[in-house]
Design a protein around this motif. Structure first.
Motif, PDB file in Angstrom:
ATOM      1  N   GLY A 141      56.248   9.143 -16.771  1.00  6.63           N
ATOM      2  CA  GLY A 141      55.773   9.485 -18.114  1.00  6.63           C
ATOM      3  C   GLY A 141      56.363   8.550 -19.164  1.00  6.63           C
ATOM      4  O   GLY A 141      55.705   8.184 -20.137  1.00  6.63           O
ATOM      5  N   ARG A 142      57.604   8.140 -18.943  1.00  6.36           N
ATOM      6  CA  ARG A 142      58.306   7.341 -19.957  1.00  6.36           C
ATOM      7  C   ARG A 142      57.990   5.845 -19.878  1.00  6.36           C
ATOM      8  O   ARG A 142      58.548   5.067 -20.655  1.00  6.36           O
ATOM      9  CB  ARG A 142      59.808   7.542 -19.815  1.00  6.36           C
ATOM     10  CG  ARG A 142      60.353   7.127 -18.459  1.00  6.36           C
ATOM     11  CD  ARG A 142      61.846   7.248 -18.459  1.00  6.36           C
ATOM     12  NE  ARG A 142      62.392   7.237 -17.113  1.00  6.36           N
ATOM     13  CZ  ARG A 142      63.687   7.013 -16.855  1.00  6.36           C
ATOM     14  NH1 ARG A 142      64.520   6.795 -17.857  1.00  6.36           N
ATOM     15  NH2 ARG A 142      64.126   7.039 -15.634  1.00  6.36           N
ATOM     16  N   THR A 143      57.155   5.415 -18.936  1.00  5.44           N
ATOM     17  CA  THR A 143      56.843   3.984 -18.818  1.00  5.44           C
ATOM     18  C   THR A 143      56.062   3.511 -20.039  1.00  5.44           C
ATOM     19  O   THR A 143      55.019   4.079 -20.382  1.00  5.44           O
ATOM     20  CB  THR A 143      56.010   3.717 -17.547  1.00  5.44           C
ATOM     21  OG1 THR A 143      56.717   4.241 -16.432  1.00  5.44           O
ATOM     22  CG2 THR A 143      55.751   2.226 -17.363  1.00  5.44           C
ATOM     23  N   LEU A 144      56.562   2.480 -20.679  1.00  6.13           N
ATOM     24  CA  LEU A 144      55.851   1.932 -21.841  1.00  6.13           C
ATOM     25  C   LEU A 144      54.696   1.060 -21.360  1.00  6.13           C
ATOM     26  O   LEU A 144      54.784   0.418 -20.302  1.00  6.13           O
ATOM     27  CB  LEU A 144      56.801   1.104 -22.705  1.00  6.13           C
ATOM     28  CG  LEU A 144      58.035   1.838 -23.244  1.00  6.13           C
ATOM     29  CD1 LEU A 144      58.968   0.864 -23.963  1.00  6.13           C
ATOM     30  CD2 LEU A 144      57.631   2.977 -24.173  1.00  6.13           C
ATOM     31  N   CYS A 195      54.738  -1.817 -27.196  1.00  2.00           N
ATOM     32  CA  CYS A 195      56.086  -1.322 -26.906  1.00  2.00           C
ATOM     33  C   CYS A 195      56.279   0.105 -27.361  1.00  2.00           C
ATOM     34  O   CYS A 195      57.266   0.742 -27.020  1.00  2.00           O
ATOM     35  CB  CYS A 195      57.138  -2.204 -27.569  1.00  2.00           C
ATOM     36  SG  CYS A 195      57.224  -2.001 -29.350  1.00  2.00           S
ATOM     37  N   THR A 196      55.353   0.619 -28.176  1.00  2.00           N
ATOM     38  CA  THR A 196      55.492   2.018 -28.602  1.00  2.00           C
ATOM     39  C   THR A 196      54.259   2.826 -28.206  1.00  2.00           C
ATOM     40  O   THR A 196      53.886   3.780 -28.873  1.00  2.00           O
ATOM     41  CB  THR A 196      55.742   2.149 -30.111  1.00  2.00           C
ATOM     42  OG1 THR A 196      54.808   1.324 -30.782  1.00  2.00           O
ATOM     43  CG2 THR A 196      57.159   1.742 -30.477  1.00  2.00           C
ATOM     44  N   ILE A 197      53.646   2.417 -27.109  1.00  2.00           N
ATOM     45  CA  ILE A 197      52.563   3.204 -26.514  1.00  2.00           C
ATOM     46  C   ILE A 197      53.002   3.484 -25.082  1.00  2.00           C
ATOM     47  O   ILE A 197      53.459   2.577 -24.377  1.00  2.00           O
ATOM     48  CB  ILE A 197      51.244   2.409 -26.518  1.00  2.00           C
ATOM     49  CG1 ILE A 197      50.845   2.052 -27.957  1.00  2.00           C
ATOM     50  CG2 ILE A 197      50.134   3.201 -25.824  1.00  2.00           C
ATOM     51  CD1 ILE A 197      49.643   1.139 -28.059  1.00  2.00           C
ATOM     52  N   LEU A 198      52.899   4.728 -24.673  1.00  2.00           N
ATOM     53  CA  LEU A 198      53.210   5.048 -23.279  1.00  2.00           C
ATOM     54  C   LEU A 198      52.039   4.589 -22.419  1.00  2.00           C
ATOM     55  O   LEU A 198      50.881   4.685 -22.839  1.00  2.00           O
ATOM     56  CB  LEU A 198      53.415   6.555 -23.119  1.00  2.00           C
ATOM     57  CG  LEU A 198      54.503   7.181 -23.997  1.00  2.00           C
ATOM     58  CD1 LEU A 198      54.488   8.702 -23.856  1.00  2.00           C
ATOM     59  CD2 LEU A 198      55.867   6.609 -23.651  1.00  2.00           C
ATOM     60  N   ALA A 236      50.829   6.070 -20.045  1.00  2.00           N
ATOM     61  CA  ALA A 236      49.969   7.237 -19.827  1.00  2.00           C
ATOM     62  C   ALA A 236      49.010   7.482 -20.988  1.00  2.00           C
ATOM     63  O   ALA A 236      47.901   7.977 -20.800  1.00  2.00           O
ATOM     64  CB  ALA A 236      50.835   8.476 -19.598  1.00  2.00           C
ATOM     65  N   GLN A 237      49.436   7.112 -22.200  1.00  2.00           N
ATOM     66  CA  GLN A 237      48.552   7.278 -23.360  1.00  2.00           C
ATOM     67  C   GLN A 237      47.381   6.307 -23.307  1.00  2.00           C
ATOM     68  O   GLN A 237      46.393   6.482 -24.002  1.00  2.00           O
ATOM     69  CB  GLN A 237      49.331   7.018 -24.665  1.00  2.00           C
ATOM     70  CG  GLN A 237      50.303   8.100 -25.063  1.00  2.00           C
ATOM     71  CD  GLN A 237      51.027   7.704 -26.344  1.00  2.00           C
ATOM     72  OE1 GLN A 237      51.810   6.760 -26.373  1.00  2.00           O
ATOM     73  NE2 GLN A 237      50.739   8.417 -27.423  1.00  2.00           N
ATOM     74  N   ALA A 238      47.520   5.231 -22.522  1.00  2.00           N
ATOM     75  CA  ALA A 238      46.480   4.204 -22.455  1.00  2.00           C
ATOM     76  C   ALA A 238      45.416   4.519 -21.410  1.00  2.00           C
ATOM     77  O   ALA A 238      44.494   3.719 -21.204  1.00  2.00           O
ATOM     78  CB  ALA A 238      47.114   2.843 -22.160  1.00  2.00           C
ATOM     79  N   GLU A 239      45.541   5.671 -20.753  1.00  2.00           N
ATOM     80  CA  GLU A 239      44.565   6.086 -19.747  1.00  2.00           C
ATOM     81  C   GLU A 239      43.123   5.950 -20.288  1.00  2.00           C
ATOM     82  O   GLU A 239      42.813   6.417 -21.377  1.00  2.00           O
ATOM     83  CB  GLU A 239      44.849   7.563 -19.383  1.00  2.00           C
ATOM     84  CG  GLU A 239      43.786   8.278 -18.593  1.00  2.00           C
ATOM     85  CD  GLU A 239      43.668   7.760 -17.157  1.00  2.00           C
ATOM     86  OE1 GLU A 239      44.675   7.268 -16.626  1.00  2.00           O
ATOM     87  OE2 GLU A 239      42.553   7.842 -16.594  1.00  2.00           O
TER      88      GLU A 239
END
Lengths: 161, 275
Positions: free
Chosen positions: A19-22, A60-63, A65-68
């Motif tokens: 989850g924490r992977t940028l 660098c400030t997007i996870l 997972a958010q880029a799915e």
């Protein structure tokens, strides 16, 4: 671990991430796309600027997972065949770099500026909109020249297509 | 890995998000655009056990009129509000403040409500909300409540948000006829945190200013009209009333001087916009 899938430089990719992977680390370490740099990792320096769904953002400030499901373009995805993107060519011609660390982010941010403003771009707008990208070598003058030159070049290419 | 480990949950619906926040209690944080939170995670200043991503929730994506207010959902990004065609007409103060906020790249990701939840004392959107006397709509699994901006911001990065609670939307009062607005900011660089930012709201009969970057939260004060000889004295009192502190960016004395000078200039600009 979370499974993520997205399009990167036109290619469908996927991977297992924490989850924490940028996003910037997913691009660099999982996909080997090391052209996107990590500078400050707090959205200040702009070295990690990429395009997500057509907009310049800081990876660098997007996870990851958010880029799915998103469509990502990095510095590796803008040249066509062996030909540099007009923005890359303009940075080369106008000597818009010295050490080169900020350059991928500068170029991705600059393409976004030209995409939004087209050829009626003026110097003040370029300087204002590059505020999110820091260069410690050039003093910005040649970067601004390159962006203004490319603004004309990019328009011509779009018109020709 | 920059951040400490956490579980990441992408909520598809508001109920799913509220359930997750309820179950995790104080260990969960909402993530929207992440432009304030992810830097905090990267520096390990924040270490939540669970992050609940609310950006895929359709119900939070709206900008709509609600009586005299403009209601902005928790999923609305700053760039979306900036591109809203009615922004200059309905929320002229917010239109003035938005270009000062971060950079093009951060506004493409960051949300309006996320900036409010982060509650940085120098931030432009909390300042605008205080200046306009707006309110924040909060929600837990069990209840909804609406809190005025004055009661929402409690201090440096501290808000009235309770455990398990999230911002659902914010209400900014829309421009009323016969009202003028002004906004100014001084920072080390454009896009940096403001050393001092000032918002002014004026009508024919009243004037008020709100100030960020000086005290531990944005604060609003009524002031005499610009033609009145008492304005400078009032601004001086405000400068001393605010709890200005020295930090690496500026001295307390410099901040007080900005309150006086930027305060007057901003009120005069609001008056000009009224005329």
């Amino acid at each position: 671990m979370t499974k993520v899938a997205m399009k990167v430089n036109g290619r469908q990719v996927s991977g297992e991430v924490e989850g924490r992977t940028l996003l910037v680390h997913f691009l660099r370490e999982n996909l080997g796309l090391t052209g996107t740099h990590v500078g400050c990792d707090t959205t200040q320096c702009g070295a990690c600027t990429i395009h997500m769904n057509g907009q310049a953002v800081k990876a660098c400030t997007i996870l990851a997972a958010q880029a799915e499901g998103t469509d990502i373009v990095t510095i590796e995805g803008i040249a066509t065949g062996g030909e540099l993107h007009p923005m890359q060519a303009a940075f080369k011609q106008h000597h818009g770099l010295q050490c080169g660390f900020c350059t991928p982010g500068m170029i991705m941010a600059s393409i976004d500026i030209v995409n939004r403003h087209g050829s009626d771009l003026d110097e003040q707008t370029v300087r204002h909109e590059l505020e999110g990208n820091i260069c410690r070598c050039t003093g910005y003058h040649n970067i601004v020249k390159a962006v203004l030159a490319a603004a004309g070049a990019q328009e011509q290419r779009q018109a020709a297509e | 890995m920059k951040p400490a480990a956490f579980d990441y949950l992408q909520a598809a619906t508001l109920d799913e998000a509220l359930d997750a926040l309820h179950e995790a209690g104080g260990d969960a944080r909402v993530i929207a655009g992440g432009q304030s939170l992810v830097p905090m995670l990267n520096m390990r200043l924040a270490r939540p056990a669970v992050l609940v991503d609310i950006m895929r929730i359709e119900a939070l994506q709206k900008i709509e009129r609600s009586g005299g207010d403009i209601l902005i959902g928790a999923g609305v990004r700053q760039a979306k509000l900036e591109a809203w065609p009615d922004l200059v007409d309905r929320l002229p103060l917010v239109a003035m403040a938005l270009p000062w906020l971060g950079h093009v790249q951060t506004r493409a990701r960051g949300t309006v409500c996320g900036s409010l939840a982060h509650a940085d004392p120098s931030a432009e959107l909390p300042l605008s909300l205080i200046a306009l006397r707006g309110s924040v709509h909060l929600r837990t699994k069990r209840k909804k409540r609406t809190v005025s901006a004055e009661d929402f911001f409690l201090g440096m990065m501290a808000t009235d948000l309770a455990e398990g609670e999230m911002i659902e939307a914010v209400s900014f009062p829309a421009r009323a006829d016969g009202t003028g607005y002004g906004f100014n900011e001084i920072g080390r660089r454009h896009g940096d945190f403001a050393i001092t930012a000032v918002a002014a709201v004026m009508t024919e009969h009243s004037a008020s200013i709100a100030i960020a970057g000086v005290d531990d939260r944005p604060r609003r004060f009524d002031v005499p009209l610009p033609g009145n000889s008492g304005l400078d004295d009032a601004l001086n009192e405000i400068a001393w009333d605010l709890n200005a502190r020295d930090d690496i960016h500026a001295s307390a004395r410099y901040r007080r001087e900005l309150v006086r000078r930027l305060g007057r200039r901003t009120i005069e600009e609001a008056a000009a916009c009224l005329a």
